[in-house]
Write an enzyme that holds these catalytic residues in place. Structure first.
Site, PDB file in Angstrom:
ATOM      1  N   ARG A 103      15.665   3.458 -17.897  1.00 18.81           N
ATOM      2  CA  ARG A 103      14.662   3.707 -17.717  1.00 18.81           C
ATOM      3  C   ARG A 103      13.951   2.358 -17.234  1.00 18.81           C
ATOM      4  NH1 ARG A 103       9.618   7.250 -18.747  1.00 18.81           N
ATOM      5  NH2 ARG A 103      10.947   8.296 -17.054  1.00 18.81           N
ATOM      6  N   HIS A 130      11.894   6.844  -8.790  1.00 19.82           N
ATOM      7  CA  HIS A 130      11.942   8.012  -9.628  1.00 19.82           C
ATOM      8  C   HIS A 130      13.197   9.253  -9.087  1.00 19.82           C
ATOM      9  CE1 HIS A 130      11.614   9.705 -13.359  1.00 19.82           C
ATOM     10  NE2 HIS A 130      10.101  10.044 -13.823  1.00 19.82           N
ATOM     11  N   GLN A 133      13.151  12.404 -11.165  1.00 18.25           N
ATOM     12  CA  GLN A 133      11.991  13.366 -11.020  1.00 18.25           C
ATOM     13  C   GLN A 133      11.926  13.996  -9.670  1.00 18.25           C
ATOM     14  OE1 GLN A 133       8.990  14.283 -13.700  1.00 18.25           O
ATOM     15  NE2 GLN A 133       9.008  15.446 -11.217  1.00 18.25           N
ATOM     16  N   ASP A 224      -0.121  11.311  -7.639  1.00 19.09           N
ATOM     17  CA  ASP A 224       0.755  10.435  -9.622  1.00 19.09           C
ATOM     18  C   ASP A 224      -1.013   9.497  -9.678  1.00 19.09           C
ATOM     19  OD1 ASP A 224       2.191   9.420 -11.458  1.00 19.09           O
ATOM     20  OD2 ASP A 224       3.227   8.228  -9.955  1.00 19.09           O
ATOM     21  N   CYS A 263       3.914  14.976 -11.198  1.00 21.60           N
ATOM     22  CA  CYS A 263       5.677  13.836 -12.353  1.00 21.60           C
ATOM     23  C   CYS A 263       4.335  14.508 -13.918  1.00 21.60           C
ATOM     24  CB  CYS A 263       5.943  12.394 -11.558  1.00 21.60           C
ATOM     25  SG  CYS A 263       4.727  11.675 -11.510  1.00 21.60           S
ATOM     26  N   ARG A 291      12.681  19.374 -14.449  1.00 23.29           N
ATOM     27  CA  ARG A 291      13.643  18.060 -14.737  1.00 23.29           C
ATOM     28  C   ARG A 291      14.845  18.464 -15.847  1.00 23.29           C
ATOM     29  NH1 ARG A 291      11.009  13.330 -15.749  1.00 23.29           N
ATOM     30  NH2 ARG A 291      12.662  12.161 -15.539  1.00 23.29           N
TER      31      ARG A 291
HETATM   32  N1  NVA Z   1       4.599   6.608 -11.363  1.00 19.16           N
HETATM   33  C1  NVA Z   1       4.187   6.720 -12.600  1.00 19.16           C
HETATM   34  C2  NVA Z   1       5.069   7.622 -13.029  1.00 19.16           C
HETATM   35  C3  NVA Z   1       5.473   7.940 -14.322  1.00 19.16           C
HETATM   36  C4  NVA Z   1       6.014   8.858 -14.355  1.00 19.16           C
HETATM   37  C5  NVA Z   1       4.500   5.443 -13.542  1.00 19.16           C
HETATM   38  O1  NVA Z   1       5.484   4.719 -13.065  1.00 19.16           O
HETATM   39  O2  NVA Z   1       4.150   4.862 -15.066  1.00 19.16           O
HETATM   40  N1   CP Z   2       7.012  12.366 -15.019  1.00 19.23           N
HETATM   41  C1   CP Z   2       8.260  11.612 -15.765  1.00 19.23           C
HETATM   42  O1   CP Z   2       9.156  10.553 -16.229  1.00 19.23           O
HETATM   43  O2   CP Z   2       7.498  11.854 -17.480  1.00 19.23           O
HETATM   44  P1   CP Z   2       7.594  10.317 -18.480  1.00 19.23           P
HETATM   45  O3   CP Z   2       7.410   9.908 -18.486  1.00 19.23           O
HETATM   46  O4   CP Z   2       6.969  11.612 -20.061  1.00 19.23           O
HETATM   47  O5   CP Z   2       9.307  10.673 -19.113  1.00 19.23           O
END
Ligand code: NVA
Ligand code: CP
Length: 309
Positions: A103, A130, A133, A224, A263, A291
């Protein structure tokens, strides 16, 4: 099949539906108390530059439940790009573990890791995409209806989630409508790729500024956060810009049969109200549950190959 899972757009509809089928079986087996030991003796390394609850726990628990093991790597300890080059990290990890989930802020970093590593790399979220997800979301929608006949409407910021759902829809031939401010449409790179894929799959893609127009006839309404990880300093102006894009009871009146998806993590009272998030049409905890199963299917596919499905 591709070596890595960086974007759903790298995979064919057939491959995606095959992984979906395996994820559905794994969910059924899990509910029956069965834990197939398909990844016994295998190791996943997990690298997080950003916080996580769902991705971290579901990858680590998923590996353990399949008989494997997960190792957590923190940027302050490993320092990809500071203590050591992405190439050297990728080449070292390739000698020790079976797969790396990363990540990162920059999408090009996961691309570079994939290029340098001989093991598969999984995108656990970047600023651009992502995809894990999106696979869990596909499993969640498929439990309600055939996704290829469904209309998914995304409301809010054209961010990594919007990009991933746009690509997923384009690959599998799902109808996708997007309501974002003009200034926050998905990236041009992703839109071009989606348009090309949609020509082949027959997906219908559309964009509007108006969330009310977008949700009419929706099967699934997705939102989101307006402020993604790394954008915290922009939170104030983002709240103003996206104020008209809240998923609330009044918007749901326009789509009486639609389910609601997010998500998570959610900013309750911003992009979605608590009554909707906790309401009878919400699928958010199903998405979170999936997930675990969707990622097990991805891990098996990358480590064991197509026979895993
Ligand atoms: N758009 C959000 C998704 C989190 C799972 C982010 O990147 O923070
Ligand atoms: N939806 C998701 O990826 O959650 P986290 O950021 O907690 O991993």
């Amino acid at each position: 099949m591709p070596k890595d899972f960086l974007s759903v757009a790298d995979w064919t509809a057939e491959e995606i539906f095959s992984m979906l089928g395996r994820a559905q079986s794994l969910r059924r087996l899990h509910a029956q108390g069965e834990r197939p030991q398909t990844l016994q003796g295998r190791t996943l390394a997990m690298y997080f530059e950003k916080p996580s609850l769902r991705t971290h726990v579901t990858f680590e628990a998923g590996m353990a439940q399949l008989g494997g093991h997960a190792v957590l790597l923190r940027p302050e300890k490993v320092g990809i790009g500071t203590r050591e080059s992405p190439r050297d990290v990728a080449r070292n990890l390739s000698r020790w573990v079976d797969v790396l989930m990363a990540r990162t802020f920059s999408h090009s970093l996961v691309e570079q890791l994939a290029e340098e590593a001989t093991i598969p790399i999984i995108n656990g979220l970047t600023d651009l995409l992502h995809p894990c997800q999106a696979m869990a979301d596909l499993q969640t929608m498929a439990a309600e209806q055939d996704p290829r006949r469904a209309t998914l409407v995304y409301i809010g910021d054209g961010n990594n989630m919007a990009n991933s759902l746009l690509l997923l829809s384009s690959v599998i031939g799902m109808n996708f409508r997007l309501a974002t401010p003009e200034s926050h449409r998905p990236s041009t790179r992703v839109r071009r790729q989606a348009e090309t894929l949609a020509k082949a799959s027959g997906a219908s893609l559309s964009w509007t500024k108006d969330p009310v127009e977008a949700v009419r006839g929706a099967d699934f309404i997705y939102t989101d956060t307006w402020t993604s990880m790394g954008q915290e300093e922009e939170a104030e102006w983002r709240r103003e810009l996206f104020a008209g894009y809240q998923v609330n009871a009044s918007l749901l009146l326009q789509a009486p049969d639609a389910f609601v998806m997010h998500c998570l993590p959610a900013h309750r009272g911003e992009e979605i109200t608590s009554d909707v998030l906790d309401g009878p049409r919400s699928l958010v905890y199903e998405q979170a549950e999936n997930r675990l199963h969707a990622q097990k299917a991805i891990l098996e596919r990358l480590i064991l190959g197509p026979s895993a499905d």
